[in-house]
Write an enzyme that holds these catalytic residues in place. Structure first.
Site, PDB file in Angstrom:
ATOM      1  N   GLN A 259      53.254  -4.307  65.628  1.00 13.58           N
ATOM      2  CA  GLN A 259      53.159  -5.016  64.353  1.00 13.58           C
ATOM      3  C   GLN A 259      52.380  -6.318  64.498  1.00 13.58           C
ATOM      4  O   GLN A 259      51.675  -6.729  63.587  1.00 13.58           O
ATOM      5  CB  GLN A 259      54.551  -5.294  63.794  1.00 13.58           C
ATOM      6  CG  GLN A 259      55.336  -4.034  63.485  1.00 13.58           C
ATOM      7  CD  GLN A 259      54.552  -3.049  62.627  1.00 13.58           C
ATOM      8  OE1 GLN A 259      54.229  -3.318  61.480  1.00 13.58           O
ATOM      9  NE2 GLN A 259      54.232  -1.885  63.195  1.00 13.58           N
ATOM     10  N   HIS A 262      48.676  -6.279  63.652  1.00 12.00           N
ATOM     11  CA  HIS A 262      48.213  -6.179  62.266  1.00 12.00           C
ATOM     12  C   HIS A 262      47.446  -7.427  61.853  1.00 12.00           C
ATOM     13  O   HIS A 262      46.326  -7.346  61.363  1.00 12.00           O
ATOM     14  CB  HIS A 262      49.398  -5.985  61.315  1.00 12.00           C
ATOM     15  CG  HIS A 262      49.755  -4.554  61.099  1.00 12.00           C
ATOM     16  ND1 HIS A 262      48.922  -3.666  60.471  1.00 12.00           N
ATOM     17  CD2 HIS A 262      50.869  -3.855  61.430  1.00 12.00           C
ATOM     18  CE1 HIS A 262      49.493  -2.478  60.421  1.00 12.00           C
ATOM     19  NE2 HIS A 262      50.677  -2.563  60.988  1.00 12.00           N
ATOM     20  N   GLU A 327      61.383  -5.544  57.501  1.00  9.10           N
ATOM     21  CA  GLU A 327      60.647  -4.393  56.988  1.00  9.10           C
ATOM     22  C   GLU A 327      60.954  -3.156  57.847  1.00  9.10           C
ATOM     23  O   GLU A 327      61.280  -2.091  57.332  1.00  9.10           O
ATOM     24  CB  GLU A 327      59.143  -4.707  57.013  1.00  9.10           C
ATOM     25  CG  GLU A 327      58.264  -3.561  56.554  1.00  9.10           C
ATOM     26  CD  GLU A 327      56.787  -3.872  56.743  1.00  9.10           C
ATOM     27  OE1 GLU A 327      55.963  -3.130  56.162  1.00  9.10           O
ATOM     28  OE2 GLU A 327      56.448  -4.827  57.473  1.00  9.10           O
ATOM     29  N   HIS A 328      60.798  -3.299  59.166  1.00 17.35           N
ATOM     30  CA  HIS A 328      61.065  -2.207  60.112  1.00 17.35           C
ATOM     31  C   HIS A 328      62.159  -2.633  61.083  1.00 17.35           C
ATOM     32  O   HIS A 328      62.103  -3.738  61.627  1.00 17.35           O
ATOM     33  CB  HIS A 328      59.820  -1.858  60.930  1.00 17.35           C
ATOM     34  CG  HIS A 328      58.598  -1.575  60.118  1.00 17.35           C
ATOM     35  ND1 HIS A 328      57.561  -2.479  59.989  1.00 17.35           N
ATOM     36  CD2 HIS A 328      58.252  -0.487  59.381  1.00 17.35           C
ATOM     37  CE1 HIS A 328      56.616  -1.952  59.222  1.00 17.35           C
ATOM     38  NE2 HIS A 328      57.015  -0.755  58.832  1.00 17.35           N
ATOM     39  N   ASP A 361      54.768   4.981  60.539  1.00 19.09           N
ATOM     40  CA  ASP A 361      53.545   4.536  59.866  1.00 19.09           C
ATOM     41  C   ASP A 361      52.646   5.709  59.490  1.00 19.09           C
ATOM     42  O   ASP A 361      51.869   5.616  58.540  1.00 19.09           O
ATOM     43  CB  ASP A 361      52.752   3.591  60.771  1.00 19.09           C
ATOM     44  CG  ASP A 361      53.317   2.183  60.782  1.00 19.09           C
ATOM     45  OD1 ASP A 361      54.110   1.856  59.882  1.00 19.09           O
ATOM     46  OD2 ASP A 361      52.967   1.416  61.694  1.00 19.09           O
ATOM     47  N   HIS A 420      72.355  -5.178  12.719  1.00 14.64           N
ATOM     48  CA  HIS A 420      72.778  -4.207  13.726  1.00 14.64           C
ATOM     49  C   HIS A 420      74.038  -3.500  13.230  1.00 14.64           C
ATOM     50  O   HIS A 420      74.138  -2.265  13.249  1.00 14.64           O
ATOM     51  CB  HIS A 420      73.081  -4.898  15.059  1.00 14.64           C
ATOM     52  CG  HIS A 420      71.878  -5.196  15.884  1.00 14.64           C
ATOM     53  ND1 HIS A 420      70.898  -6.057  15.500  1.00 14.64           N
ATOM     54  CD2 HIS A 420      71.501  -4.746  17.116  1.00 14.64           C
ATOM     55  CE1 HIS A 420      69.978  -6.141  16.432  1.00 14.64           C
ATOM     56  NE2 HIS A 420      70.322  -5.336  17.435  1.00 14.64           N
TER      57      HIS A 420
END
Length: 435
Positions: A259, A262, A327-328, A361, A420
Site C-alpha cells: 500500500q 501507491h 481500509e484493508h 485488489d 397532511h
C-alpha cells in the site's frame, strides 16, 4: 528504526490519537481551482473540454475525437500481452461471480391491517466511470467499477479516461471491452467529472459517478455530490496488519509496502505482540525498499505515515482497529476469525497468513473500492447495490386506511400540518359515507 508505539508507554493513547488524526490528504488546496474548472464546463461546454484537455493532457480532442473507437479497441488487444488479457478475463469472471450473489430481492407482503407493503429494486439509469489513464495502468479499477454496473443491468454505462498526448493505455481499453463498456471519452481530471455531472454537447450526463482519481478528481466529486451521485470521496490507501511472531516477517513487510507504493500519503500499520518480531519486520522493510522501482514513493510513505504498534497481547488490537477503521485489514495469525468476529470497522478483512491484501485488489471477488480515512466506521465498499435504487411500495384499500390513518392524523396535527391530516380525513369520510 521506525518509531514504535508501545502500549506500555504513558504517551501511547496520545501518540495513537495524534497518528490517527494526522491529515494525509494532499496539502495543496485545489478547491478553488476545481471550482473554476467546474464553472468553465458549465459555461463553455465542449469548448471548455477542448481547452482543458489541451492544457492538462496536451491532446487536441476536437481534432482527434472525443471518444474511443473500434480501431482503438482493436489496437489495444493487439498491443496487450496475451497473458495479461487472460488474467483480466479471469479476474472479471471471479469479480462477476461474487457480485452476482449481491443482487437483491424485491419484497411484498400484506400486514395485519391489510396494508400492502414492499419495495422494488431497479438499476440506475446511467453511471459514469472514471479511470486514471496514460502510463498509469489500472485495468483492475475498470473491472471493479464496470462489472457491478453490468450485473445491476444499468442501461447506460460510460467511462472517462485521460489520454495524455493521445496515449490510451491498452490494458484499460481491453478491460473495458471485456466488461462491456464501449462508450469511452478521452478526457480526464476534474473536467471529466464535471462533464459527466452536467453533460455537454458530446458527453452525456450520468446519474452517478464511480472510480478513483487524484486530488483534483476527488475534490470535483466532493463539490458535485448532490448534483450527481458518487461512490465515495476516497483518500490515500491504507493497510493495517495484525500479526503474531509465527508469521514470516518478509511477507508482512511486503504486505505493508504494497500500500505504501501507491503514493506518499498512503498509510501502513503493523500491530504485533512481539517487539523482536516488530524489529524483524522493520528490518525487512528497509531491505525491500532498496530494490523497488517506486522506492522514493514507498520510502516516503513508510517514513511519514507508517507505524508499528506493540501490544501485550493481540486481544488488545480489537479496540485499536475499530478506532482506526482501516481500509484493508490483514489478520496474520493461526485463528484469525477469533479477532475478525470482533472487528466492526474495516473495509475488507483478509484472514490468515496466505491471503495478502493484493489478492483482494485484483482477483479474489469482493470489490476493492473501499472506505478510507476511518470512514469504514459508517460506510462500506461498493457493491452491486450501489448501482441500484430501492423504491418503497404502499397500497391501502378503504378498510386498511381506516385502521391506520387515525394515528397518522394525530401525529400530523401535532406537527401543525393540517393538510397532511386533511388528506387522510377526507378519504376516511368518503369511506364512512359509503358504508
Amino acid at each position: 528504526m521506525k518509531k514504535i508505539l508501545d502500549f506500555e508507554s504513558k504517551e501511547f493513547v496520545k501518540d495513537l490519537d495524534n497518528y490517527i488524526s494526522k491529515n494525509r490528504n494532499i496539502s495543496t488546496d485545489v478547491s478553488e481551482k476545481v471550482k473554476i474548472i467546474i464553472n468553465k464546463i458549465i459555461d463553455e461546454n465542449d469548448t471548455a473540454l477542448k481547452d482543458l484537455t489541451l492544457k492538462y493532457d496536451d491532446y487536441e480532442i476536437m481534432k482527434h475525437g472525443f471518444c474511443v473507437n473500434e480501431n482503438d479497441f482493436n489496437l489495444a488487444f493487439k498491443e496487450c500481452d496475451k497473458g495479461l488479457i487472460a488474467a483480466i478475463e479471469k479476474a472479471a469472471e471471479r469479480i462477476s461471480a461474487f457480485h452476482e450473489k449481491q443482487i437483491p430481492s424485491n419484497i411484498s407482503y400484506t400486514d395485519e391491517s391489510n396494508v400492502q407493503l414492499g419495495y422494488k429494486w431497479t438499476p440506475l439509469d446511467s453511471v459514469g466511470l472514471y479511470i486514471p489513464g496514460g502510463k498509469a495502468s489500472y485495468p483492475s479499477s475498470v473491472i471493479m467499477t464496470a462489472i457491478p454496473a453490468r450485473i445491476a443491468k444499468v442501461p447506460e454505462i460510460s467511462m472517462c479516461v485521460p489520454c495524455p498526448k493521445g496515449y490510451l493505455n491498452p490494458s484499460v481499453l481491453v478491460a473495458a471491452k471485456i466488461c462491456g463498456v464501449e462508450k469511452i471519452y478521452k478526457i480526464g481530471g476534474a473536467q471529466a467529472i464535471a462533464a459527466m455531472a452536467y453533460g455537454t454537447n458530446t458527453v452525456k450526463k450520468v446519474n452517478k459517478i464511480f472510480g478513483p482519481g487524484n486530488a483534483w478528481v476527488a475534490e470535483a466529486k466532493r463539490q458535485l455530490f448532490g448534483k450527481v451521485g458518487i461512490d465515495m470521496v476516497a483518500g490515500p490507501s491504507e493497510i493495517l496488519v495484525i500479526s503474531d511472531n509465527n508469521s514470516n516477517p518478509n511477507w508482512i513487510a511486503a504486505d505493508l509496502l504494497s500500500q505504501a507504493e501507491h503514493d506518499t500519503n498512503a498509510q501502513s500499520i503493523l500491530i504485533t505482540d512481539d517487539l523482536d518480531f516488530a524489529k524483524q519486520v522493520d528490518a525487512a522493510i528497509d531491505s525491500l525498499i532498496i530494490s523497488l522501482k517506486r522506492k522514493e514513493i514507498t520510502e516516503t510513505s513508510w517514513r511519514n505515515n507508517g507505524a508499528i504498534i506493540v501490544l501485550k497481547n493481540l486481544e488488545q488490537s480489537i479496540d485499536i482497529v475499530n478506532k482506526i477503521a482501516p481500509e484493508h485489514l490483514e489478520i496474520s495469525v493461526e485463528n484469525p476469525e477469533l479477532i475478525a468476529d470482533k472487528i466492526n470497522n474495516a473495509g475488507s478483512i483478509f484472514l490468515g497468513r496466505f491471503v495478502p491484501e493484493a489478492i483482494g485488489d485484483y482477483i479474489a471477488g469482493p470489490n476493492h473500492v473501499l472506505p478510507t480515512a476511518s470512514t469504514a466506521r459508517f460506510s462500506s465498499g461498493i457493491s452491486t447495490l450501489d448501482y441500484m435504487r430501492r423504491t418503497s411500495l404502499i397500497k391501502c384499500d378503504p378498510e386498511a386506511l381506516n385502521k391506520i390513518a387515525p394515528s397518522a392524523i394525530k401525529i400530523a396535527e401535532n406537527e401543525g400540518l393540517e393538510v397532511h391530516a386533511l388528506s387522510m380525513k377526507i378519504r376516511m369520510n368518503n369511506f364512512t359515507n359509503e358504508k
